[in-house]
Design an enzyme around this catalytic site. Sequence first.
Site: not given
Ligand SMILES: Cc1ncc(C[n+]2csc(CCOP(=O)(O)OP(=O)(O)O)c2C)c(N)n1
Lengths: 369, 369, 325, 325
Positions: C60, C129
């Site tokens: 972000e 959220h």
């Molecule tokens: C700081 C932050 N930004 C955005 C999100 C929203 N979000 C939740 S899961 C996700 C994707 C995460 O991808 P990854 O790190 O590859 O983990 P995976 O879900 O594939 O296990 C996002 C963008 C969040 N939880 N925290």
Amino acid sequence: MIQNDLPAIFRDYNPLEDKMFSLIDNDGHVINQKYMPTLDDDTVINAYKQMHYERIADEMAISFQRQGRMYTYTPNLGQEAIHIAAGMHIREQDWLVPAFREMGTLLAKGVTMKEMFLFYLGNEHGGSFKNANHTLPIAISIGTQLHHATGIGYSVKYQKKDEAVFTFIGDGGTSEGDFSEALNFAGVWQVPVVFTIQNNQYVISVPVKSQTKSVNLAVKSVAFGIPGIKVDGNDFFAMYLAYKTAAEYALSGKGPVLIEAFTYRLGAHTTSDDPTKYRKKEEETEWGLTDPLMRLRRYMEKKGIWNIDVEKLTEEYKQQINGQFLDAEQNKHYPHNEVFAYMYSEMPDDLKRQKSEYEQFLSWKENRR
Amino acid sequence: MIQNDLPAIFRDYNPLEDKMFSLIDNDGHVINQKYMPTLDDDTVINAYKQMHYERIADEMAISFQRQGRMYTYTPNLGQEAIHIAAGMHIREQDWLVPAFREMGTLLAKGVTMKEMFLFYLGNEHGGSFKNANHTLPIAISIGTQLHHATGIGYSVKYQKKDEAVFTFIGDGGTSEGDFSEALNFAGVWQVPVVFTIQNNQYVISVPVKSQTKSVNLAVKSVAFGIPGIKVDGNDFFAMYLAYKTAAEYALSGKGPVLIEAFTYRLGAHTTSDDPTKYRKKEEETEWGLTDPLMRLRRYMEKKGIWNIDVEKLTEEYKQQINGQFLDAEQNKHYPHNEVFAYMYSEMPDDLKRQKSEYEQFLSWKENRR
Amino acid sequence: MSVMTMVKAINNALDIKLKEDDAVVVYGEDVGVEGGVFRVTEGLQKKYGVERVFDSPLAESGIVGTALGMAVSGLRPIVELQFEGFTYPAFNQIASNVSRMQNRSRGKYTMPMVIRFPYGGGINALEHHSDSPEALYAHIPGLKVVIPSTPYDAKGLLISAIESNDPVVFMEPKRIYRAIKQEVPDEKYSLPLGKAKVIHDGSDVTVVAFGALIRECQKAIAMAEEAGISVELIDLRTIYPIDRETIRNSVRKTGRMVVVAEAHESFSVGSELIAITNEEAFLYLEAPPRRVMGFDTIVPLAQGEQYFIISPERIFYEIEKTFNF
Amino acid sequence: MSVMTMVKAINNALDIKLKEDDAVVVYGEDVGVEGGVFRVTEGLQKKYGVERVFDSPLAESGIVGTALGMAVSGLRPIVELQFEGFTYPAFNQIASNVSRMQNRSRGKYTMPMVIRFPYGGGINALEHHSDSPEALYAHIPGLKVVIPSTPYDAKGLLISAIESNDPVVFMEPKRIYRAIKQEVPDEKYSLPLGKAKVIHDGSDVTVVAFGALIRECQKAIAMAEEAGISVELIDLRTIYPIDRETIRNSVRKTGRMVVVAEAHESFSVGSELIAITNEEAFLYLEAPPRRVMGFDTIVPLAQGEQYFIISPERIFYEIEKTFNF
Ligand SMILES: Cc1ncc(C[n+]2csc(CCOP(=O)(O)OP(=O)(O)O)c2C)c(N)n1
Ligand SMILES: Cc1ncc(C[n+]2csc(CCOP(=O)(O)OP(=O)(O)O)c2C)c(N)n1
Ligand SMILES: [Mg+2]
Ligand SMILES: [Mg+2]
């Protein structure tokens, strides 16, 4: 670059050469005898059972959510070998600092499916993991948890405790500043932390190749002067040996380690997500062929130690898990005090006032009926 | 790891092997003929003069501060070769996104010493660099500026402009999450940004070895899949060639580049800082022997192109700089409207109200006398 | 005219500005192929290409920081942060740079950028959220903070935000993303930033609210009117700069104010509105202005959210108390 | 008893706790060898070693995030962030984790950690070195926010902060780091968090302030008394949880309140205090409570700071206006 006192697999599988550490192939053939760990049959059988348990629990959770009996759920499908191999190396006194997609490891730490369900039913008591020693709650703000792990690493080192710290992040999480900061701190402080990147190749809808131009994710360790290795995350034995090696390394006082566990998110990101919007069915099918459970089973079959009656086991697990779900689902006890009670070690007057004003409203409402 | 289409110096001086790109030694001998750029004499003389100007301006600023005529000042002593070499490659249309210790580069962009002085005299008009095209203000919140550079990189690429972006950060700054994020974005977006780490080996009082366990700082580029090189930051020719190569690379559309300019902060962190608290005089003396001005002068003497009357030049610069300082010092014009005027493109009613209430107070105060 | 949800109205505003102005780019996590986790940017990448509507890496601070760079160099970036709770990694860029670059550069650079994100509770979500951080952003000088309560307003306010040369934090009440459908003009129009709107006239009590809680207030007003209390409802629409005039006029008329918002009550928009009524209408006040707001607690998960979320009944309760003071 | 500046008093509190409790560790940028840019931690590394008092890499999110890890695993970390303007890189760790871990873990983990930093203007500093962000932190539930105004208070409050199992944001008014000297007991003592202090009795107007501005208020009070106005001065000492009782008692007595603080006035501690007086003492108010606070602008650099900084004269002006209302 590669230090001489590094364990052999870190030298042999240098991420700078984009190598991946793998021990068995999709058919369960051993492709690398040199590093194949010698586990007794029960250990392997038990590992398979744990992976199977996680798989079943996951599928049931997804279906409870589909039935509208639970809120959004985050599946683990396809990543079980990582979770169970890690769980086999995290001792009672070791620390687990999770992200949000390592259920099998949480279960190994003593978390129950009832708690997991409670959490996804919207009850904080599910997420507190009360009975799991040295286990932090699920971390939702991505990347932040790695700092916690490094801090705990400092603590146990400072207190000269025989404790290692295991922490997890996704491939997408490696883009957050906290990822780099935490690995950097861990390197400088030389703390006993095993960092795992679960590279399931997706960041919700975004493929990992849009996250970074680095050749792989393990190579990022170079920026922090810590050892890194890319491991086949769907290969139980490779993950097992990687964790064994990493835990020994960390506990020997040599500092942190980074493991990239290369896997594939077989399911949706969460139950609110629809992967057909952003990836091809064929891709999923293809990766289905590397399913860690299937690979381990084939290995066991080849080795002649496959003696699991999957149907029976599934039935048994289903009953167990269902029981835990019903238990959680029936728990409707959520007094309003829960909202206020844990904010501070002692409730400040101002919160007491807010609570009592709210209670006045509640009794007004009661009287009005 | 090392791509084939990389410029030769990036291949020959692979930071993974902890090599440093250097062209002349402390005595001004050319130690690497292969890469020695062929510059006409005037260019070299002119470069020396610019470095000398920066040095004098710096020393005068420190003394104005000591005389209590200026607030805290951030010296550049010892880092001039980097600044001038960069300045020689940043064209009018290129962007400069500074940190806070690259005065020579700012001057090359058209910033005046008067503006610099105004800034350190506490006037925002000094820091706005009004007449320096495509130059951002000094960035104090460390690391944040790299994202701005990457964003500008996206802009110029999107708009298909023939513009490169040059940005700077200190060795300490590489620990901030923004450093890693920005290089990562730049790699993914393949934007024309030349990132420079001025590794002056100190982070206020903390030596760079306490910042990271990576073998050097250039190697961090590996984590983002972009080319990196460690350059002798006190060697004008090495810096010159590094910037020439990097600018060409970036402008050719191949993406970003990371340069670690290895140097030494000869002076204090700021005029409020006392380095004797945390480092040995001998260390400073030793690094004094690598002074970039001295090295360049020796080279020029050896080559027989040294024709500068340093004393005369110094006198001339001093007068010029002093004039600019007096100009800045005499500028006491700071009406209260300045506080409010630039917050928004149009002043909101609420700010107008605050301003007019303040004016009421001022006139009450006036009347009271 | 088309019937639109707020999601559709925002999408439509983005569509119009992307079409009209090449300088507009839209990016953030999952905004490209996926069209955003709430589908606000759906279809835009297909229409305008991956250079103008695209997925960013998951960071972000990077999203907001690069947008600043784009804004100083000729673009008008609109970035999406996925949820309000994930705006904080970008807090430093917002508080230290985005809000300050115009002032720092003495107007040499303007900041035509919009930071959009969904916010607020009521959707049975996980932690982070369900928050309402408007006061945090409104306290930072140099930003404008806008919150729409209807599809119509969302479109008009977002178009103004995109056209503004000041940085705008555009907070979208996710609870009503799809809950309200409304006739919205297909063509471009804009609504002024910094102007509140009286959406229901009344004479006894002024209720000030915004975002998703406008709906709850309307229900409470129906209850109040049944009880013989005439309520004036103001939709703040812009949190900063706040519209003192509309507040002043209403409270001078009614003498009573109830602020309804979901954020933690301490150091909040509620506190600010009470301060404003004191400054602007002290002699007219017949009862202490009241805050009906969130507790100073973390927003509970789904099972506990019933206690935290502000119901029409609770709003009515406070209106009545204020009326009877 | 020794004569101490605030710098010395804080150093002394750290010294006492480091000596008394092995679980206490102190770290941050330049806090080790250098003893901090303001010398607050001077000599402590020498005394307690590099494992207990140390320099960290330059990364505020890391400093705060690792402290959380230490706090859950048996330590009591005290971290220094170098200036208020550099707390924002840590904002996500503070708002998303530090303030929430006790609640998230249902009390399984406590958060015995202190985040110290200098804040406020008046030292002719560069940008980001003159801000007053207390409202941002006070709005985040789960934190305590403490600001001392004297060496004596600084020591007593910091000891309480260190001993608290809740996370405390400890803001140090840098302008008076060395400006006030006071007799301070050498031994350990503590002052309760959450309690304001009436430091000057009066009957006409209540002035509420904290930190560096207490001194300016005292000067203004002298002017007021000359003009025949009796002022009661309250030092808030803790911004959250705020001490309603002391405010209530005073304003019920005087009927008038002036809040003096350097932060931007909108959505500030001033707004909150006005809301509180309305809730607690509405019927006693004889004049609108007033904010004498910073503008909603960036704090100007040295040449413009004269306009921003709140002078005793300006405080007196507002006291008088409020008195004569
Ligand atoms: C700081 C932050 N930004 C955005 C999100 C929203 N979000 C939740 S899961 C996700 C994707 C995460 O991808 P990854 O790190 O590859 O983990 P995976 O879900 O594939 O296990 C996002 C963008 C969040 N939880 N925290
Ligand atoms: C985010 C942030 N944290 C802390 C500071 C305070 N600070 C100013 S300069 C400095 C050291 C910077 O060291 P380095 O990056 O090596 O640059 P150098 O000063 O050596 O040029 C620090 C910690 C800051 N300006 N910004
Ligand atoms: Mg992933
Ligand atoms: Mg440095």
